[in-house]
Design a protein around this motif. Structure first.
Motif, PDB file in Angstrom:
ATOM      1  N   ASN A  69       1.368   1.385  -1.414  1.00  0.00           N
ATOM      2  CA  ASN A  69       0.753   1.471  -0.078  1.00  0.00           C
ATOM      3  C   ASN A  69       1.543   0.599   0.898  1.00  0.00           C
ATOM      4  OD1 ASN A  69      -1.968   2.790  -1.090  1.00  0.00           O
ATOM      5  ND2 ASN A  69      -1.646   0.987  -2.376  1.00  0.00           N
ATOM      6  N   LEU A  72      -0.138  -1.318   3.739  1.00  0.00           N
ATOM      7  CA  LEU A  72      -1.285  -2.165   3.421  1.00  0.00           C
ATOM      8  C   LEU A  72      -0.844  -3.423   2.683  1.00  0.00           C
ATOM      9  CD1 LEU A  72      -3.769   0.568   2.124  1.00  0.00           C
ATOM     10  CD2 LEU A  72      -3.622  -0.373   4.429  1.00  0.00           C
ATOM     11  N   LEU A  74      -2.675  -6.823   0.197  1.00  0.00           N
ATOM     12  CA  LEU A  74      -3.883  -7.380  -0.394  1.00  0.00           C
ATOM     13  C   LEU A  74      -4.411  -8.546   0.450  1.00  0.00           C
ATOM     14  CD1 LEU A  74      -3.060  -7.292  -4.216  1.00  0.00           C
ATOM     15  CD2 LEU A  74      -4.593  -5.792  -2.930  1.00  0.00           C
ATOM     16  N   LYS A 101     -12.448  -9.074   0.038  1.00  0.00           N
ATOM     17  CA  LYS A 101     -12.588  -7.619  -0.044  1.00  0.00           C
ATOM     18  C   LYS A 101     -12.352  -7.141  -1.472  1.00  0.00           C
ATOM     19  CE  LYS A 101      -7.719  -6.807   1.191  1.00  0.00           C
ATOM     20  NZ  LYS A 101      -6.792  -6.087   2.097  1.00  0.00           N
ATOM     21  N   GLU A 103     -10.298  -3.786  -3.103  1.00  0.00           N
ATOM     22  CA  GLU A 103      -9.491  -2.578  -2.903  1.00  0.00           C
ATOM     23  C   GLU A 103      -9.761  -1.625  -4.073  1.00  0.00           C
ATOM     24  OE1 GLU A 103      -7.744  -1.499  -0.509  1.00  0.00           O
ATOM     25  OE2 GLU A 103      -7.280  -3.252   0.747  1.00  0.00           O
ATOM     26  N   SER A 112      -4.216   3.471  -2.675  1.00  0.00           N
ATOM     27  CA  SER A 112      -5.505   3.026  -2.143  1.00  0.00           C
ATOM     28  C   SER A 112      -6.413   4.207  -1.824  1.00  0.00           C
ATOM     29  CB  SER A 112      -5.293   2.182  -0.884  1.00  0.00           C
ATOM     30  OG  SER A 112      -6.535   1.795  -0.330  1.00  0.00           O
ATOM     31  N   THR A 115     -11.707   0.575   0.779  1.00  0.00           N
ATOM     32  CA  THR A 115     -11.781  -0.886   0.820  1.00  0.00           C
ATOM     33  C   THR A 115     -13.214  -1.309   1.083  1.00  0.00           C
ATOM     34  OG1 THR A 115      -9.535  -0.988   1.741  1.00  0.00           O
ATOM     35  CG2 THR A 115     -10.871  -2.982   1.877  1.00  0.00           C
ATOM     36  N   LYS A 117     -15.551  -4.454   2.166  1.00  0.00           N
ATOM     37  CA  LYS A 117     -15.329  -5.693   2.913  1.00  0.00           C
ATOM     38  C   LYS A 117     -16.617  -6.492   3.057  1.00  0.00           C
ATOM     39  CE  LYS A 117     -11.595  -3.604   5.658  1.00  0.00           C
ATOM     40  NZ  LYS A 117     -11.070  -3.313   7.021  1.00  0.00           N
ATOM     41  N   SER A 166     -17.779   5.184  -2.863  1.00  0.00           N
ATOM     42  CA  SER A 166     -17.018   3.958  -2.577  1.00  0.00           C
ATOM     43  C   SER A 166     -17.793   3.037  -1.633  1.00  0.00           C
ATOM     44  CB  SER A 166     -15.644   4.294  -1.979  1.00  0.00           C
ATOM     45  OG  SER A 166     -14.864   5.024  -2.895  1.00  0.00           O
TER      46      SER A 166
END
Length: 351
Positions: A69, A72, A74, A101, A103, A112, A115, A117, A166
């Motif tokens: 990714n 993006l 981490l 967070k 992932e 990914s 996410t 959060k 998710s």
């Protein structure tokens, strides 16, 4: 007739070609067979990563989330990882409040997918599979003032994650400093961090995602694993305690000279490996005294036992500003190799 025969052969060849295309082997994923190395990184720098080491290689694939990714990052320390039904969950603990967070990635590629959060996720500690498409994530919740003795919020919670959507569907109130969890049947046995001071073993009903029972344990319980007989092992300070998960009765208690470190179970679930006094030991689940056998004449930051090969993996952290190492041994203690990882390799996940 000749033309019809020719057409028949041609049609047959086309059909065979199509059949071969449809039944060809699937494209292998880049992270098929090996171990994910969870590199915590430097906490203040928020530079944790995940590496991958194949069983048949001595070269580590580094920062694989960023590789999969590119846009993006981490952006935090990697605290934990687990897989549920083809999805991987990476726990990310950021030094800045409100930036923690989780992932969610495709397990074989680390691409990914979503996410999670804050405020759903605050100080994530461990993740486990709690059903076909359900994960439990233990969270300390928002940190307090360590110097004032209020660092751990009381209670912490377990975030229930639906992998179909998710999303966090529920927060189960847990214990202060909630951390390690082990599943037995339809129950999750939940403990806490040693430094929290909490001495409660919490039991969660997986069918209802609700508290079922609390057991006063006398010292801080840290669930480790189920053994080959289905008994639950819990570390409590200097003790390793074998508990019958059905009756809740203590089967036996092994008391060591000091608290063993990095306790992990073998693939056949018949032996534990741990560090103590600068050495690495193994001990059978059938032992009645805390007298393990030395396997390696050194200790490690984290231990892992490959469930396929039985090899011992130990991580080494020279400092939090340089790459660490993963050292592999045969189950006998014979050195295999030493492989360079990334900053602060602190956990291992085999697949």
């Amino acid at each position: 007739m000749k033309n019809q025969l020719t057409k028949s052969i041609a049609v047959g060849l086309v059909a065979l070609s199509v059949w071969n295309c449809k039944t060809s082997d699937p494209t292998p994923t880049p992270y098929e067979s090996g171990v994910f190395i969870l590199n915590a990184g430097n906490f203040s720098s928020n530079n944790g990563t995940v590496s991958f080491l194949s069983r048949n290689s001595n070269v580590v694939a580094t920062n694989i989330f960023q590789t999969a990714n590119p846009s993006l990052a981490l952006s935090g320390g990697v605290q934990g990882y687990a897989e549920v039904n083809g999805k991987g969950l990476i726990l990310v603990d950021n030094s800045t409040a409100g930036q923690d967070k989780v992932e969610i990635v495709e397990a074989g590629t680390f691409v990914s997918r979503a996410t999670l959060k804050t405020p759903d996720i605050e100080n994530p500690r461990q993740v486990i599979s709690a059903g076909p498409n359900k994960a439990y994530i233990s969270c300390w919740d928002v940190s307090g003032d360590y110097s004032a003795g209020t660092f751990y919020k009381d209670p912490g919670y377990i975030a229930v994650v639906d992998l179909n959507t998710s999303k966090v569907t529920k927060k189960i109130p847990a214990v202060k400093g909630v951390e390690k969890m082990v599943i037995s049947g339809t129950e999750a046995f939940v403990g806490s961090n040693t430094y929290s001071g909490d001495q409660t073993l919490l039991i969660i009903d997986l069918n209802t995602d609700t508290e079922k029972q609390r057991i006063a344990f006398g010292s801080t319980p840290e669930p480790i694993a189920l053994d080959a007989t289905g008994k639950l092992w819990i570390q409590a300070g200097k003790d390793l305690v074998q508990l019958d998960p059905t009756s809740r009765a203590v089967a036996k208690r092994l008391t060591f000279s000091a608290a063993p470190g990095s306790v992990t179970i073998s693939g056949d679930k018949r032996n534990f490996y741990y560090t103590l006094g600068g050495k690495t030991y193994s001990i059978s689940i059938d032992a009645n005294t805390a007298s393990g056998s030395v396997v390696v004449n050194r200790s490690f930051s984290a231990l892992g036992i490959d469930p396929q090969t039985g090899r011992i993996y130990g991580t080494v952290i020279p400092s939090y500003a340089q790459a660490g190492y993963v050292i592999r041994y045969e189950s006998s203690g014979t050195l295999v190799d030493s492989v360079k990882a990334e900053i602060a390799p602190s956990g291992l996940y085999f697949r």
